[in-house]
Scaffold this motif. Structure first.
Motif: not given
Lengths: 141, 141
Positions: A27-31, B48-49, B67, B69, B124
């Motif tokens: 997921s893009v949300f994870a660093r 964008w995030l 959210r 991260d 992704e």
DNA sequence: CGGCATCCCTATTGATACTG
DNA sequence: CAGTATCAATAGGGATGCCG
């Protein structure tokens, strides 16, 4: 549609989220994840401009440099390398004198650029919307 | 489809381009233009995030921070301000104690985020493609 | 022409601390 | 909770010079 790649509950009213299955799907949300890095290459300061330009057709280095107004030689080279490395851009050298280096999009790059251009066109069309919002925002300060 | 907002000939084989009508219609390819700045806000490091997260639904400040991260408090605040200023994000304060600030997308923001999510989902899905390309590239060095 | 290497500076960023 | 302010570190990016 939504980016619900993680299985945890996203909207906890107390702000507390679970941690189950967080790493099963990227997921893009994870660093520090691969997808975020890839997005970074594409949406970086010059990346999206280079892709949008190449979406018009192939370019030689200096022609592309003129097309993407304001980019330095160094940054364009660096950007193109990153895009080539990630398989978005193809680089073809003709062994002539002086040398000729042609840049074009791969299939992957073309599909990416198409989405990007779609976004760009929306934003170009909405520049007045944004300008109006900005004026209103600044006035209320 | 293509971003041919300028009327000059784009593909001169000698790399020489004309200069007619260059400024009639805004283009992201021109430096310091409004569209490029707007794109910058949207595609910036955290922009964008934040938009992608808000595309899932509204968030309170700290929930959004969890959210997305890796974002610092400072950068998230700064990013949200920029997005609000350009009319992409709506900020609603509830005068409770402790205060509650809800962030959500405007109509403009939602349409932008939709395009963005479209791009994100492609990338992704293509992470393996990029990873393979990168491995091949690095091997050839 | 199409790069790469080097120097160097400043804009962005992140920690930390403080406030309504 | 939701920020703002201040400061220190650092990465981004421009300028220059050299090379195939």
């Amino acid at each position: 549609m939504a980016l619900t790649f993680r299985k945890r509950k996203l909207f906890d009213s107390a702000g507390i989220v679970g941690s189950v299955d967080d790493d099963l799907i990227p997921s893009v949300f994870a660093r520090d994840c691969a997808s975020r890095e890839l997005l970074g290459t594409v949406t970086g300061k010059w990346g999206w401009l280079a892709l949008a330009a190449l979406h018009e057709g192939s370019y030689r280095f200096n022609a592309l440099r003129r097309r993407v107004d304001g980019v330095s030689e160094k940054m364009l080279a660096q950007t193109l390398q990153a895009l080539e490395r990630d398989g978005l851009v193809r680089r073809e050298v003709q062994a002539t004198i002086p040398p000729r280096v042609e840049y074009s999009l791969t299939d992957f790059g073309a599909r990416t650029a198409a989405k990007l251009v779609d976004l760009i066109e929306l934003l170009e069309a909405e520049v007045p919307t944004a300008a109006a919002a900005r004026a209103a925002y600044d006035r209320s300060r």
